[in-house]
Design a protein around this motif. Sequence first.
Motif, PDB file in Angstrom:
ATOM      1  N   GLN A  26       0.844  -1.192   0.000  1.00  0.00           N
ATOM      2  CA  GLN A  26       0.000   0.000   0.000  1.00  0.00           C
ATOM      3  C   GLN A  26       0.874   1.235   0.000  1.00  0.00           C
ATOM      4  OE1 GLN A  26      -3.602   0.529  -0.012  1.00  0.00           O
ATOM      5  NE2 GLN A  26      -2.678   2.482  -0.542  1.00  0.00           N
ATOM      6  N   LEU A  27       0.729   2.073  -1.017  1.00  0.00           N
ATOM      7  CA  LEU A  27       1.509   3.306  -1.112  1.00  0.00           C
ATOM      8  C   LEU A  27       0.732   4.468  -0.490  1.00  0.00           C
ATOM      9  CD1 LEU A  27       2.943   2.912  -4.731  1.00  0.00           C
ATOM     10  CD2 LEU A  27       3.845   2.048  -2.563  1.00  0.00           C
ATOM     11  N   THR A  28       1.429   5.536  -0.235  1.00  0.00           N
ATOM     12  CA  THR A  28       0.846   6.709   0.413  1.00  0.00           C
ATOM     13  C   THR A  28      -0.264   7.300  -0.443  1.00  0.00           C
ATOM     14  OG1 THR A  28       2.990   7.198   1.419  1.00  0.00           O
ATOM     15  CG2 THR A  28       1.372   8.982   1.392  1.00  0.00           C
ATOM     16  N   HIS A  29      -1.384   7.611   0.210  1.00  0.00           N
ATOM     17  CA  HIS A  29      -2.504   8.205  -0.519  1.00  0.00           C
ATOM     18  C   HIS A  29      -2.149   9.619  -0.965  1.00  0.00           C
ATOM     19  CE1 HIS A  29      -6.568   9.584  -1.487  1.00  0.00           C
ATOM     20  NE2 HIS A  29      -6.919   8.318  -1.500  1.00  0.00           N
ATOM     21  N   SER A  30      -2.741  10.044  -2.078  1.00  0.00           N
ATOM     22  CA  SER A  30      -2.454  11.369  -2.634  1.00  0.00           C
ATOM     23  C   SER A  30      -2.737  12.488  -1.635  1.00  0.00           C
ATOM     24  CB  SER A  30      -3.268  11.604  -3.903  1.00  0.00           C
ATOM     25  OG  SER A  30      -2.798  10.801  -4.953  1.00  0.00           O
ATOM     26  N   VAL A  31      -3.818  12.373  -0.866  1.00  0.00           N
ATOM     27  CA  VAL A  31      -4.120  13.417   0.124  1.00  0.00           C
ATOM     28  C   VAL A  31      -2.978  13.542   1.114  1.00  0.00           C
ATOM     29  CG1 VAL A  31      -5.668  14.104   2.002  1.00  0.00           C
ATOM     30  CG2 VAL A  31      -6.618  13.163  -0.116  1.00  0.00           C
ATOM     31  N   ASP A  32      -2.434  12.401   1.551  1.00  0.00           N
ATOM     32  CA  ASP A  32      -1.326  12.426   2.502  1.00  0.00           C
ATOM     33  C   ASP A  32      -0.046  12.940   1.852  1.00  0.00           C
ATOM     34  OD1 ASP A  32      -2.881  11.361   4.661  1.00  0.00           O
ATOM     35  OD2 ASP A  32      -2.776   9.419   3.658  1.00  0.00           O
ATOM     36  N   ARG A  33       0.143  12.650   0.562  1.00  0.00           N
ATOM     37  CA  ARG A  33       1.311  13.201  -0.136  1.00  0.00           C
ATOM     38  C   ARG A  33       1.228  14.730  -0.198  1.00  0.00           C
ATOM     39  NH1 ARG A  33       4.603   9.418  -2.516  1.00  0.00           N
ATOM     40  NH2 ARG A  33       3.676   7.363  -2.876  1.00  0.00           N
ATOM     41  N   TYR A  34       0.021  15.249  -0.460  1.00  0.00           N
ATOM     42  CA  TYR A  34      -0.152  16.698  -0.458  1.00  0.00           C
ATOM     43  C   TYR A  34       0.162  17.273   0.923  1.00  0.00           C
ATOM     44  CZ  TYR A  34      -2.697  16.360  -4.953  1.00  0.00           C
ATOM     45  OH  TYR A  34      -3.055  16.150  -6.261  1.00  0.00           O
ATOM     46  N   ALA A  35      -0.360  16.619   1.964  1.00  0.00           N
ATOM     47  CA  ALA A  35      -0.124  17.120   3.319  1.00  0.00           C
ATOM     48  C   ALA A  35       1.368  17.103   3.652  1.00  0.00           C
ATOM     49  CB  ALA A  35      -0.911  16.294   4.326  1.00  0.00           C
ATOM     50  N   ARG A  36       2.080  16.102   3.157  1.00  0.00           N
ATOM     51  CA  ARG A  36       3.514  15.985   3.456  1.00  0.00           C
ATOM     52  C   ARG A  36       4.319  17.128   2.847  1.00  0.00           C
ATOM     53  NH1 ARG A  36       5.126   9.530   2.883  1.00  0.00           N
ATOM     54  NH2 ARG A  36       3.878   8.792   4.663  1.00  0.00           N
ATOM     55  N   VAL A  37       3.972  17.530   1.633  1.00  0.00           N
ATOM     56  CA  VAL A  37       4.755  18.613   1.030  1.00  0.00           C
ATOM     57  C   VAL A  37       4.495  19.928   1.761  1.00  0.00           C
ATOM     58  CG1 VAL A  37       3.113  19.220  -0.818  1.00  0.00           C
ATOM     59  CG2 VAL A  37       5.526  19.663  -1.129  1.00  0.00           C
ATOM     60  N   PHE A  38       3.262  20.115   2.268  1.00  0.00           N
ATOM     61  CA  PHE A  38       3.001  21.290   3.100  1.00  0.00           C
ATOM     62  C   PHE A  38       3.847  21.231   4.375  1.00  0.00           C
ATOM     63  CE2 PHE A  38      -0.545  22.144   0.368  1.00  0.00           C
ATOM     64  CZ  PHE A  38      -0.904  23.464   0.587  1.00  0.00           C
ATOM     65  N   LYS A  39       3.943  20.032   4.966  1.00  0.00           N
ATOM     66  CA  LYS A  39       4.738  19.893   6.186  1.00  0.00           C
ATOM     67  C   LYS A  39       6.207  20.191   5.918  1.00  0.00           C
ATOM     68  CE  LYS A  39       5.654  16.741  10.032  1.00  0.00           C
ATOM     69  NZ  LYS A  39       5.339  15.413  10.646  1.00  0.00           N
ATOM     70  N   THR A  40       6.705  19.720   4.781  1.00  0.00           N
ATOM     71  CA  THR A  40       8.098  20.007   4.401  1.00  0.00           C
ATOM     72  C   THR A  40       8.329  21.507   4.284  1.00  0.00           C
ATOM     73  OG1 THR A  40       8.203  17.916   3.194  1.00  0.00           O
ATOM     74  CG2 THR A  40       9.885  19.538   2.686  1.00  0.00           C
ATOM     75  N   ALA A  41       7.291  22.218   3.846  1.00  0.00           N
ATOM     76  CA  ALA A  41       7.389  23.674   3.706  1.00  0.00           C
ATOM     77  C   ALA A  41       7.193  24.401   5.046  1.00  0.00           C
ATOM     78  CB  ALA A  41       6.364  24.170   2.693  1.00  0.00           C
ATOM     79  N   GLY A  42       6.937  23.640   6.124  1.00  0.00           N
ATOM     80  CA  GLY A  42       6.796  24.239   7.440  1.00  0.00           C
ATOM     81  C   GLY A  42       5.373  24.384   7.941  1.00  0.00           C
TER      82      GLY A  42
END
Length: 357
Positions: free
Chosen positions: A131-147
Amino acid sequence: MKQLLLLRFSAMGDVALLAPVVQSFSQRYPDATITLVTRAKFAVFFEQLPGVRIIGADFEGRHKGLSGLLQLVKELRQIASFDVVIDAHQNLRSAVLKRLFQLTGVPSFTINKGRAEKNALTRKTNKIRRQLTHSVDRYARVFKTAGFDLDPIKPFTFPPIPAAEKELAAFLRNPSVRTDTPWLGIAPFAQHTQKMWPFDYVATLLPQLYDQQPITIFLFGGGPDEITRLKDLQQQFPQAVLVAGQLSMAAELLLISRLTGMVCMDSGNMHLAALSGVPVVSIWGSTHPDAGFGPWGQGEEAVVQISPDVLPCRPCSVFGNRPCFRGDLACLNWITVDMVANRVQQLLERSRSTSTN
């Protein structure tokens, strides 16, 4: 006040999956503003969220080519002085836009789409299944990377647009719409043939559903060819309610949110229903929920598919745009009408149980 530039141009389902992340951002960071560059027709997913500005990209017109992207950057810089660019698309256009803003000192952060692991999942031999990361969670992760740490809430609710309420109320005066039955949406189309259950199976499914219990069925689709096919289907079943081509996107979203359930493919309509907390019966062929595009917030009960244990070629594609490895689309043709009808019945029984508790 922080000014974020967010890039996600298409496709409809992928853009819609950004909505719970953007909503979470606007709630957690009320003093910040997001400028989202996307197709103008997708503004409906976001335009009622506070602190969100939509810029419609016209890549077939004034924003076409490198000169068009330069024009787009000029227009964006006239709107705001951005503190950060978040690339939720990761394609050539977004790369050019990021670079142009980097040249002016604006940092950028880019989504990790997991392309290598998706390729490993879909290659012909030696697949790596997980099971790979869901797209919604991928979006949330890039926001987290940005702070910006976010926690999208399930189910998400698309912000209502007042004019859509009046439009939908008029549409629902259709005498075929019964308020004393479950409302079931059927969206039989997807972007690629390798993701679409045979249409003649849909025509066989409808009488089974009508025979099971009183029900109101709404037919969803878009584009001239899909509308023509749905009209032909409605001629066979005049009690079905044609939605395709009849409502604005805002009113259609509102209708979807009021459904008891939705029968759909791996498609934009699946995402719109699942995001709204509407139970789905989603039919999968060449693609697989493991790639991270399954109905958000729903489990195995929402998915109808032939197991990869039976068809080890599955999945053969991330998006459904590759030719079938076998050449016979067994992944779709082997899903019987009874399988789908039984799953719909289970959905309706769960709905009844929930409403009586």
